[in-house]
Design a protein around this motif. Structure first.
Motif, mmCIF file in Angstrom:
data_model
loop_
_atom_site.group_PDB
_atom_site.id
_atom_site.type_symbol
_atom_site.label_atom_id
_atom_site.label_comp_id
_atom_site.label_asym_id
_atom_site.label_seq_id
_atom_site.Cartn_x
_atom_site.Cartn_y
_atom_site.Cartn_z
ATOM 1 N N GLY A 144 -0.626 11.542 7.041
ATOM 2 C CA GLY A 144 0.440 11.163 7.695
ATOM 3 C C GLY A 144 1.080 9.750 7.151
ATOM 4 N N TYR A 145 2.278 9.360 7.783
ATOM 5 C CA TYR A 145 2.870 8.126 7.407
ATOM 6 C C TYR A 145 2.818 6.934 8.907
ATOM 7 C CZ TYR A 145 5.063 10.906 3.815
ATOM 8 O OH TYR A 145 5.512 11.387 2.695
ATOM 9 N N PHE A 146 2.756 5.676 8.434
ATOM 10 C CA PHE A 146 2.953 4.979 9.659
ATOM 11 C C PHE A 146 3.114 3.296 9.172
ATOM 12 C CE2 PHE A 146 -1.544 4.740 8.062
ATOM 13 C CZ PHE A 146 -1.852 3.402 8.337
ATOM 14 N N ILE A 147 3.289 2.534 9.938
ATOM 15 C CA ILE A 147 3.741 1.341 9.508
ATOM 16 C C ILE A 147 2.529 0.182 10.030
ATOM 17 C CG2 ILE A 147 5.385 -0.797 9.879
ATOM 18 C CD1 ILE A 147 6.657 1.657 8.500
ATOM 19 N N SER A 148 2.028 -0.350 9.359
ATOM 20 C CA SER A 148 0.904 -1.239 9.648
ATOM 21 C C SER A 148 1.236 -2.437 10.799
ATOM 22 C CB SER A 148 0.273 -1.761 8.382
ATOM 23 O OG SER A 148 1.137 -2.851 8.028
ATOM 24 N N LYS A 149 0.473 -3.210 11.079
ATOM 25 C CA LYS A 149 0.648 -4.273 12.146
ATOM 26 C C LYS A 149 1.541 -5.258 11.356
ATOM 27 C CE LYS A 149 -3.374 -3.642 15.115
ATOM 28 N NZ LYS A 149 -4.736 -3.892 15.680
ATOM 29 N N VAL A 150 1.339 -5.521 10.027
ATOM 30 C CA VAL A 150 2.010 -6.471 9.431
ATOM 31 C C VAL A 150 3.302 -6.097 8.763
ATOM 32 C CG1 VAL A 150 0.061 -8.007 8.999
ATOM 33 C CG2 VAL A 150 0.672 -6.158 7.195
ATOM 34 N N GLY A 151 3.724 -4.759 9.006
ATOM 35 C CA GLY A 151 4.885 -4.090 8.621
ATOM 36 C C GLY A 151 5.002 -3.474 7.292
ATOM 37 N N ASN A 152 3.782 -3.161 6.740
ATOM 38 C CA ASN A 152 3.893 -2.152 5.615
ATOM 39 C C ASN A 152 3.868 -0.843 5.685
ATOM 40 O OD1 ASN A 152 3.287 -4.596 3.737
ATOM 41 N ND2 ASN A 152 1.021 -4.379 4.526
ATOM 42 N N THR A 158 -5.367 5.822 1.407
ATOM 43 C CA THR A 158 -4.075 5.218 2.061
ATOM 44 C C THR A 158 -3.350 4.373 0.814
ATOM 45 O OG1 THR A 158 -5.223 4.866 4.034
ATOM 46 C CG2 THR A 158 -3.143 3.882 3.729
ATOM 47 N N ALA A 159 -2.160 5.095 0.738
ATOM 48 C CA ALA A 159 -1.037 4.330 -0.236
ATOM 49 C C ALA A 159 -0.330 3.304 0.625
ATOM 50 C CB ALA A 159 -0.221 5.164 -1.053
ATOM 51 N N LYS A 160 -0.136 2.125 -0.147
ATOM 52 C CA LYS A 160 0.562 0.925 0.594
ATOM 53 C C LYS A 160 1.740 0.456 0.064
ATOM 54 C CE LYS A 160 -0.331 -3.736 1.078
ATOM 55 N NZ LYS A 160 -1.200 -4.891 1.311
ATOM 56 N N GLY A 161 2.819 0.417 0.648
ATOM 57 C CA GLY A 161 4.065 -0.179 0.349
ATOM 58 C C GLY A 161 5.012 1.001 -0.287
ATOM 59 N N SER A 162 5.022 1.201 -1.739
ATOM 60 C CA SER A 162 5.975 2.255 -2.229
ATOM 61 C C SER A 162 5.081 3.220 -3.080
ATOM 62 C CB SER A 162 7.155 1.762 -2.791
ATOM 63 O OG SER A 162 6.900 0.941 -4.147
ATOM 64 N N TRP A 163 5.306 4.399 -3.140
ATOM 65 C CA TRP A 163 4.712 5.416 -3.925
ATOM 66 C C TRP A 163 5.566 6.379 -4.493
ATOM 67 C CZ3 TRP A 163 3.703 4.070 1.199
ATOM 68 C CH2 TRP A 163 4.295 5.159 2.138
ATOM 69 N N THR A 164 5.417 7.155 -5.593
ATOM 70 C CA THR A 164 6.110 8.235 -6.118
ATOM 71 C C THR A 164 5.009 9.478 -5.984
ATOM 72 O OG1 THR A 164 6.845 6.793 -7.414
ATOM 73 C CG2 THR A 164 7.353 9.127 -7.964
ATOM 74 N N VAL A 165 5.729 10.698 -5.381
ATOM 75 C CA VAL A 165 5.170 11.979 -5.405
ATOM 76 C C VAL A 165 5.547 12.993 -6.259
ATOM 77 C CG1 VAL A 165 4.480 13.813 -3.879
ATOM 78 C CG2 VAL A 165 4.194 11.516 -3.086
ATOM 79 N N ARG A 166 4.994 13.615 -6.989
ATOM 80 C CA ARG A 166 5.459 14.659 -7.897
ATOM 81 C C ARG A 166 4.660 15.764 -7.664
ATOM 82 N NH1 ARG A 166 4.171 10.291 -11.477
ATOM 83 N NH2 ARG A 166 2.342 11.848 -12.280
ATOM 84 N N TYR A 167 5.237 17.186 -7.664
ATOM 85 C CA TYR A 167 4.690 18.258 -7.383
ATOM 86 C C TYR A 167 4.492 19.090 -8.637
ATOM 87 C CZ TYR A 167 4.894 17.917 -2.442
ATOM 88 O OH TYR A 167 4.714 17.908 -1.078
#
Length: 66
Positions: A34-42, A57-66
């Motif tokens: 799933g996705y969520f926002i951390s307590k510090v806003g990430n 866990t990936a933090k910030g930005s990421w790229t997903v390719r199928y």
């Protein structure tokens, strides 16, 4: 989350602070992911790492390719 296809392999690329560089992992989407926002806003995304056989866990930005 709506764009993720359950049990379909994908490659995710993101900057890993632990490694100090961009990394690419083989992952899949499960009911525990799933996705969520951390307590510090990430922005965070939990995915299943197929190579390590565990959740990551990936933090910030990421790229997903199928």
């Amino acid at each position: 989350e709506k764009n993720m296809i359950p049990n379909t392999p994908f490659k995710i690329t993101y900057f890993a602070v632990k490694h100090g560089k961009l990394i690419t992992r083989n992952g899949t989407w499960t009911k525990k992911c799933g996705y969520f926002i951390s307590k510090v806003g990430n922005k965070m995304m939990i995915y299943f790492d197929m190579d390590a056989q565990g959740f990551r866990t990936a933090k910030g930005s990421w790229t997903v390719r199928y």
